[in-house]
Design an enzyme around this catalytic site. Structure first.
Site, PDB file in Angstrom:
ATOM      1  N   HIS A  48      -6.240   2.013 -50.872  1.00  0.00           N
ATOM      2  CA  HIS A  48      -5.826   2.287 -52.262  1.00  0.00           C
ATOM      3  C   HIS A  48      -6.595   3.480 -52.806  1.00  0.00           C
ATOM      4  O   HIS A  48      -7.504   3.293 -53.590  1.00  0.00           O
ATOM      5  CB  HIS A  48      -6.087   1.052 -53.127  1.00  0.00           C
ATOM      6  CG  HIS A  48      -5.311   1.012 -54.409  1.00  0.00           C
ATOM      7  ND1 HIS A  48      -5.749   1.563 -55.576  1.00  0.00           N
ATOM      8  CD2 HIS A  48      -4.103   0.467 -54.694  1.00  0.00           C
ATOM      9  CE1 HIS A  48      -4.870   1.357 -56.542  1.00  0.00           C
ATOM     10  NE2 HIS A  48      -3.863   0.679 -56.037  1.00  0.00           N
ATOM     11  N   ILE A  54      -8.418   5.222 -55.930  1.00  0.00           N
ATOM     12  CA  ILE A  54      -8.266   4.714 -57.299  1.00  0.00           C
ATOM     13  C   ILE A  54      -8.579   3.213 -57.265  1.00  0.00           C
ATOM     14  O   ILE A  54      -8.021   2.479 -56.442  1.00  0.00           O
ATOM     15  CB  ILE A  54      -6.818   4.914 -57.824  1.00  0.00           C
ATOM     16  CG1 ILE A  54      -6.428   6.381 -57.824  1.00  0.00           C
ATOM     17  CG2 ILE A  54      -6.662   4.280 -59.212  1.00  0.00           C
ATOM     18  CD1 ILE A  54      -7.161   7.243 -58.813  1.00  0.00           C
TER      19      ILE A  54
END
Length: 147
Positions: A48, A54
């Site tokens: 991610h 993030i």
């Protein structure tokens, strides 16, 4: 101040799912301020997102929930042994908003406040900040029950 060793006596969560590193301010039945240091070494960043890390919004909400659990437990008149026999179940998360991305290197500060408390039910307002910029907010409803 409540450090991570003390937090582990309050919450059942452990690495990699313990999302509060320290509590810096707590007024029982009112407010809590705590934080999590977001680092690139966290497993979540493997997926991610590769090349553009993030911190996921659901993880921010879970961190708020954990901070809220600490606030609720520290507001109740219980021994460590009694608290160890309880668990927090979240019933709803309302009005969740994500205003700005959280990245590795950020210190994610949770600011929790009690909206309402009746019996085993707690309603909490949660806000998450990075450098005094609001990055997320939500209202959380939880129930403290026996394990």
């Amino acid at each position: 101040m409540i450090d991570v060793v003390q937090i582990q006596k309050i919450l059942p969560h452990r690495f990699p799912f313990l999302l509060v590193d320290r509590v810096t301010d707590l007024t029982p039945n009112e407010t809590l301020v705590g934080y999590k240091n977001v680092t690139i070494g966290e497993q979540i960043f493997e997926g991610h997102f590769p090349g553009h890390p993030i911190y996921p919004g659901v993880m921010i909400l879970e961190g708020m929930a954990q901070a809220g659990g600490i606030l609720a437990f520290q507001s109740m008149d219980m021994t460590e042994e009694e608290a160890a026999q309880k668990v927090v179940y979240f019933m709803s998360i309302d009005g969740a908003k994500f205003r700005s991305p959280v990245r590795p290197g950020d210190r994610l500060e949770y600011r929790m406040s009690v909206v309402k408390h009746k019996g085993s039910i707690w309603v909490l307002k949660g806000e998450a900040y990075v450098d005094d910029t609001l990055v997320s907010e939500a209202e959380l409803k939880a129930m403290i029950v026996d394990k």
